[in-house]
Design an enzyme around this catalytic site. Structure first.
Site, PDB file in Angstrom:
ATOM      1  CG  LEU A  64      -1.844   0.860   1.514  1.00  0.00           C
ATOM      2  CD1 LEU A  64      -2.943   1.022   0.340  1.00  0.00           C
ATOM      3  CD2 LEU A  64      -2.209   1.202   2.906  1.00  0.00           C
ATOM      4  CG  HIS A  65       2.237   3.086  -3.144  1.00  0.00           C
ATOM      5  ND1 HIS A  65       1.895   1.863  -3.365  1.00  0.00           N
ATOM      6  CD2 HIS A  65       2.077   3.978  -4.292  1.00  0.00           C
ATOM      7  CE1 HIS A  65       2.023   1.663  -4.719  1.00  0.00           C
ATOM      8  NE2 HIS A  65       1.972   2.870  -5.289  1.00  0.00           N
ATOM      9  CD  GLN A  66      -2.903   8.968   1.393  1.00  0.00           C
ATOM     10  OE1 GLN A  66      -3.948   8.685   1.835  1.00  0.00           O
ATOM     11  NE2 GLN A  66      -2.221  10.019   2.181  1.00  0.00           N
TER      12      GLN A  66
END
Length: 166
Positions: free
Chosen positions: A123-125
């Protein structure tokens, strides 16, 4: 006129993309925290997440907020990870405004490969600064972004301007 952006072709061809969704050295988001911040382009760390410059940015100052733990889905984050990600996002916005006077931001996550995640397993934003008029003929017609600053220089400016409190 031609402007060459070979860094984009490297991304298109799969540079730094893991060959599986598994945690470990094949995952760049698992590998980066083990490097010195300046080498990894990590701007700031909290207990459970970190902010890092995107190697293939959409705009100057394009950061990603990444949990240290290798999880693919937002629903898998702990409360502490969600809180650290939110704090880093707020701090990133403040630092970017201080350094470059961004007028707005695109903030978001692509959940899963089908949704456009380039690295779906970790996950990465994205925190992408925006300015009035930043969509000009280059990206709209020529499909080219012109970035006026080297990533290590951007990292140094943001790290220096990173706010100490959320």
């Amino acid at each position: 006129m031609r402007l060459w952006t070979p860094h984009r072709m490297a991304y298109i061809e799969g540079e730094n993309k893991p060959t599986s969704d598994e945690a470990g050295v094949g995952c760049p988001f698992c590998r980066l925290p083990g490097l010195p911040d300046s080498d990894a382009l990590i701007v700031h760390r909290r207990a459970t997440a970190y902010a890092v410059l995107n190697l293939y940015p959409y705009n100057p100052g394009h950061l990603m907020v990444v949990p240290f733990r290798h999880v693919a889905d937002y629903t898998e984050l702990t409360g502490d990870e969600v809180a650290d990600a939110a704090t880093l996002t707020r701090q990133a916005m403040r630092a970017i405004r201080t350094v470059s006077g961004a007028h707005g931001f695109n903030i978001g996550m692509n959940q899963g490969e089908i949704a456009g995640a380039g690295i779906a397993g970790h996950l990465h934003q994205h925190v992408v600064p925006r300015w009035s008029g930043d969509t000009n003929f280059m990206p709209a017609i020529a499909h080219t972004k012109v970035l006026p600053q080297l990533l290590p220089d951007t990292r140094a400016l943001l790290a220096k301007s990173w706010p100490s409190e959320p």
